[in-house]
Each structure stands twice: as structure tokens, then as C-alpha cells.
Enzyme design. Sequence first.
Site, mmCIF file in Angstrom:
data_model
loop_
_atom_site.group_PDB
_atom_site.id
_atom_site.type_symbol
_atom_site.label_atom_id
_atom_site.label_comp_id
_atom_site.label_asym_id
_atom_site.label_seq_id
_atom_site.Cartn_x
_atom_site.Cartn_y
_atom_site.Cartn_z
ATOM 1 N N GLY A 37 0.787 -1.241 0.000
ATOM 2 C CA GLY A 37 0.000 0.000 0.000
ATOM 3 C C GLY A 37 0.812 1.279 0.000
ATOM 4 N N CYS A 39 1.584 3.675 2.407
ATOM 5 C CA CYS A 39 2.567 4.036 3.436
ATOM 6 C C CYS A 39 3.938 3.458 3.106
ATOM 7 C CB CYS A 39 2.078 3.537 4.794
ATOM 8 S SG CYS A 39 3.277 3.732 6.103
ATOM 9 N N HIS A 436 16.767 17.370 33.005
ATOM 10 C CA HIS A 436 17.388 18.658 32.701
ATOM 11 C C HIS A 436 18.758 18.418 32.091
ATOM 12 C CE1 HIS A 436 18.451 22.843 32.976
ATOM 13 N NE2 HIS A 436 19.607 22.473 33.539
HETATM 14 P P1 FAD Z 1 -3.400 2.188 1.288
HETATM 15 O O1 FAD Z 1 -2.127 1.975 2.021
HETATM 16 O O2 FAD Z 1 -3.465 3.272 0.291
HETATM 17 O O3 FAD Z 1 -3.734 0.789 0.620
HETATM 18 C C1 FAD Z 1 -4.725 0.668 -0.332
HETATM 19 C C2 FAD Z 1 -4.307 -0.397 -1.336
HETATM 20 O O4 FAD Z 1 -5.449 -0.780 -2.084
HETATM 21 C C3 FAD Z 1 -3.288 0.125 -2.345
HETATM 22 O O5 FAD Z 1 -2.157 -0.724 -2.348
HETATM 23 C C4 FAD Z 1 -4.031 0.084 -3.688
HETATM 24 O O6 FAD Z 1 -3.185 -0.281 -4.761
HETATM 25 C C5 FAD Z 1 -5.062 -0.999 -3.430
HETATM 26 N N1 FAD Z 1 -6.273 -0.875 -4.223
HETATM 27 C C6 FAD Z 1 -7.021 0.247 -4.433
HETATM 28 N N2 FAD Z 1 -8.118 -0.044 -5.150
HETATM 29 C C7 FAD Z 1 -8.057 -1.387 -5.415
HETATM 30 C C8 FAD Z 1 -8.921 -2.294 -6.105
HETATM 31 N N3 FAD Z 1 -10.069 -1.888 -6.637
HETATM 32 N N4 FAD Z 1 -8.537 -3.588 -6.200
HETATM 33 C C9 FAD Z 1 -7.385 -4.013 -5.621
HETATM 34 N N5 FAD Z 1 -6.558 -3.204 -4.936
HETATM 35 C C10 FAD Z 1 -6.889 -1.914 -4.830
HETATM 36 N N6 FAD Z 1 0.390 8.899 7.226
HETATM 37 C C11 FAD Z 1 0.953 8.975 8.447
HETATM 38 O O7 FAD Z 1 0.335 8.563 9.430
HETATM 39 N N7 FAD Z 1 2.211 9.519 8.619
HETATM 40 C C12 FAD Z 1 2.917 9.994 7.578
HETATM 41 O O8 FAD Z 1 4.032 10.470 7.764
HETATM 42 C C13 FAD Z 1 2.340 9.943 6.275
HETATM 43 N N8 FAD Z 1 3.022 10.400 5.207
HETATM 44 C C14 FAD Z 1 2.457 10.296 3.970
HETATM 45 C C15 FAD Z 1 3.162 10.782 2.884
HETATM 46 C C16 FAD Z 1 2.616 10.715 1.617
HETATM 47 C C17 FAD Z 1 3.382 11.247 0.439
HETATM 48 C C18 FAD Z 1 1.332 10.113 1.428
HETATM 49 C C19 FAD Z 1 0.718 9.996 0.057
HETATM 50 C C20 FAD Z 1 0.627 9.606 2.509
HETATM 51 C C21 FAD Z 1 1.182 9.706 3.780
HETATM 52 N N9 FAD Z 1 0.496 9.256 4.903
HETATM 53 C C22 FAD Z 1 1.047 9.366 6.144
HETATM 54 C C23 FAD Z 1 -0.858 8.673 4.784
HETATM 55 C C24 FAD Z 1 -0.799 7.137 4.829
HETATM 56 O O9 FAD Z 1 0.090 6.697 3.836
HETATM 57 C C25 FAD Z 1 -2.182 6.566 4.636
HETATM 58 O O10 FAD Z 1 -3.053 7.100 5.619
HETATM 59 C C26 FAD Z 1 -2.200 5.042 4.753
HETATM 60 O O11 FAD Z 1 -1.222 4.461 3.949
HETATM 61 C C27 FAD Z 1 -3.587 4.514 4.390
HETATM 62 O O12 FAD Z 1 -3.577 3.112 4.466
HETATM 63 P P2 FAD Z 1 -4.761 2.265 3.839
HETATM 64 O O13 FAD Z 1 -4.493 0.848 4.229
HETATM 65 O O14 FAD Z 1 -6.056 2.868 4.188
HETATM 66 O O15 FAD Z 1 -4.628 2.431 2.259
#
Ligand code: FAD
Length: 455
Positions: A37, A39, A436
Site C-alpha cells: 500500500g 505508506c 534537565h
Molecule cells: P493504502 O495503504 O493506500 O492501501 C490501499 C491499497 O489498495 C493500495 O495498495 C491500492 O493499490 C489498493 N487498491 C485500491 N483499489 C483497489 C482495487 N479496486 N482492487 C485491488 N486493490 C486496490 N500517514 C501517516 O500517518 N504519517 C505519515 O508520515 C504519512 N506520510 C504520507 C506521505 C505521503 C506522500 C502520502 C501519500 C501519505 C502519507 N500518509 C502518512 C498517509 C498514509 O500513507 C495513509 O493514511 C495510509 O497508507 C492509508 O492506508 P490504507 O491501508 O487505508 O490504504
Amino acid sequence: MADYDLAIIGTGSGNSLVTPDFDGKRVAIIESGAFGGTCLNVGCIPTKMFVYAAEVAATVSHAGVFGIDARLEGVRWRDLRDRVFGRIDPISAGGQAYRVESENTTVFAGHAVFTGPRSLRVSTGEQFSAEQIVIATGGRPMVPEVVTQSGVAFETSDTIMRLDELPKRLVILGGGYISAEFAHVFSALGVEVSVVARGTRLLRHLDSEISDRFTQVAATRWDLHLGVETDKLSGDQRGVRLDFTDGSCAEADVLLVATGRVPNTDRLGLAAAGIQTLSDGRVKVDCHGRTNVEGVWALGDVSSDFQLKHVANHEARVIAHNLAHPRDLREFDHRYVPSAVFTAPQIASVGWTEDQVRAAGLNYVTATQAYGDTAYGWAMEDHTGICKLIADPGTGLLLGAHLMGYQASNLIQPLIQAMSFGQRVPELARGQYWIHPALMEVVENALLKLGLNEP
Ligand code: FAD
């Protein structure tokens, strides 16, 4: 009987749902992009690895203040980039291989769409049903039409870290945290950075005092174009030019679009399953992570108010429990969600902003402690760092904490802890030793300045 006990769409925090509760069961994992994903592959982790390198460079550049003669002689961008992705890419590949080889998981490397309430089709051709489905599809960069229609080449946070060459000049569209982090990285590495935003302040989601101060600091380091709309983009292989409605313009070699993110729900066939969404496209869930369709759950960026990895992980832990214990459902805890912006100066916050407590009509007191007025701040020659606290004088409890300065994301942790466990300011300030002259004295002094201390 369904083909699978559980189907997980998306391998960010979704990947951690395969707990021992699913040993001996059939779990389908569908991933259309890089395994692990946002992160891991294009978000928190690579950005912070670049931020750390940027800070090494900035330390060298500022060494003269301390009587140390040092010069940043160059940046080996490709080495820097390859160190980051040389660490990350194998972790992503290893995570996928582990799931492919595990007995209870089947990995589908494709894009999933719903064909019914609990059935899916994958772009690789397979179609199947599952007893329970978790939507963990996250979000993706939003690119405004003015950019896409211009035909000008651009980067997003998904692509900028893999550039082959460090540009000389970078223009960043957007004034949020992704913009602030990349502006810091690239400027510390010697790139001339311009930041363009519609708002008159950067990081507008923060307490306005922090946002104001940050914008002032940023103006000394980056070429800011605030309060402007971009109405024309033009460019060729040599670079890009943005023209603004006020008649000014910005030119650069590379354009980074960092204008926010959209949830990955529009290409998911949610209508076929009858799954409801909110007005901004996120999946609607209750406090247990359930959608309106029985057996379908959602977590993380695709449904959460918070676009943060630690929140997505927390929600995954709650849903992992709920999937296996339908009669003992747990709730998300979104009470004190902290966040940080790894820019320069670093920023961290938790709880209410002063604008919010004022608008809510709450009785409150605030205190601000400058880093530069503590011994460690003298050592650091810090002139910008602050810790701002907001507390309820009636209960003695903290309402909000906002730090801007070196290691703000670490210094804030005792304040998050106090808020999470209901610890009052007097006990927190005087019920323990503070080392401190550690930098943490910034927090100790801010607590004392709230004036809520009992004799
Ligand atoms: P994701 O990690 O986005 O996972 C979703 C996955 O689903 C992806 O791999 C995608 O390819 C897959 N997918 C989507 N649609 C489909 C489909 N239809 N079929 C199959 N697969 C699919 N958060 C922090 O807490 N600290 C930070 O320092 C921070 N820095 C960041 C820096 C950047 C540049 C970015 C863009 C984000 C950052 N974030 C940070 C936010 C953090 O990355 C996200 O909140 C987190 O990764 C969300 O996780 P998730 O599991 O919800 O989704």
C-alpha cells in the site's frame, strides 16, 4: 457456501487483517498496485527516509552558526533514491511472496470490483464470493483539471521520489502537508522550490498560530505564491510555467501536484453491492467499521475521517477482532488522534485547535513556550520552535497540543498520553521528573505556564 471466508481488497493496513483467527480458513487478498500500500511504497516511509537525508544535508548547510566550517558539496540523488527504494522494494516483494506462499491466503494481483453484495471480479479474470469482505483500498493523488487538461508533464507523490535526476527548480501545487514535506526535502537538497496555494497560509488545517508561524518561516526558504489560482499551465521538455490569476507566474523544471487525495471508491463497483458512500466519496462506516451491507467492512483512507497510517492500523486491529468475534464488537477509538508534518520545522498536533475551542464556546487557557527560551534551545540556536498548549481550567485537562520545532513528533507523545489516559496538567507537570536540560523542558515549561498547577 462462499468461495472464501474473507476477501480483503487492498494490502496497506488491509494486509494486517490476516490474524491467527484465520488460520485454516480461506482468505483472498486482492491488490492492484504495489504490495503493502501507500505508506510503505509511496507514502510515510519513503518520504521520511528522504526527510532524514534532507536533515543531514540541512545540518551541514547550517553548521557555520555553531562555529563549524562545513559545506554541502553535492547530493548524489540516485544513491539517495536507491538507498530508500533498495530498502523498501524488497519489503514489498517479500510481503507479497509471504502471502502467496501462505496456506490460507490466495493473492490476486489485479483490480477488484464488486459484482454483488459479497462477490467480486478481479481484472485478471477471476470471479468469486466471500462470507466477509473488507474494503481497504485507500486513496490516490487528486490532480485538478487545470493540470490534466493542460497536457503539461507533472509528478505526484507517487512518482516524484523515483525521478532520475534532481531538478534545479521545483514548483509544487498545493499548500498541505505533502507539499510541505517535499518542499523541505528538495530545498534542503539544494533545489529552488516554489509553492503555490489558493489559501493565504500553508497547512491551514493546523492551529492558526502554528500555520501562520510556519508560513512565515517557509517564506524565508521557498518562493511562495499564496492566495492565487493557477489559470494556465504551459511547458515543454525544458520545464513548466504556471500563470496565476493575479498576473504573476512561476517557472520550474519539474511540477509536483500535491492538491489532496481522493478515496479509491469510484472504480470499485460499489453500486453493484449497494454500498453507501459519503458526499466526498468515502465509504460510510459505523463505529465498528461496518458498511451498510452485512458482511462488508471498510477501514483506513477509503472510509476514515483521518488520512493517517496509525489510524488505518488501529481500524485494522479493531476490524480484525470484529471479523472473528461478531458477538463482541469493538469500536474505533478516534478521540485523540495525533498527526505530524515532517517538514522544517517539524510540526505535531493533537486535539482541538484554539479556533475550534473558541468556536465551541469552551472555557480555556493557553500557554506557549518557545524552544529558544530553554537551555537545549540555546544549544540548538533555535529561533522558531514553539509548544502551544490549550487546557480546560475547570477540569485541569489538556484540550489540545501543537508543537512546531525539532523532533515535535516525539516531544508531543507525553501530551498524547496524558489526553488519552485523562491525566490532569498539575500531575503531568509536577508528578514526575523531567530530565534537565533535555529538549523536553519545552513541554514541561509550557505545562507550568498554563497556571493550573496545584501548590
Ligand atoms: P493504502 O495503504 O493506500 O492501501 C490501499 C491499497 O489498495 C493500495 O495498495 C491500492 O493499490 C489498493 N487498491 C485500491 N483499489 C483497489 C482495487 N479496486 N482492487 C485491488 N486493490 C486496490 N500517514 C501517516 O500517518 N504519517 C505519515 O508520515 C504519512 N506520510 C504520507 C506521505 C505521503 C506522500 C502520502 C501519500 C501519505 C502519507 N500518509 C502518512 C498517509 C498514509 O500513507 C495513509 O493514511 C495510509 O497508507 C492509508 O492506508 P490504507 O491501508 O487505508 O490504504
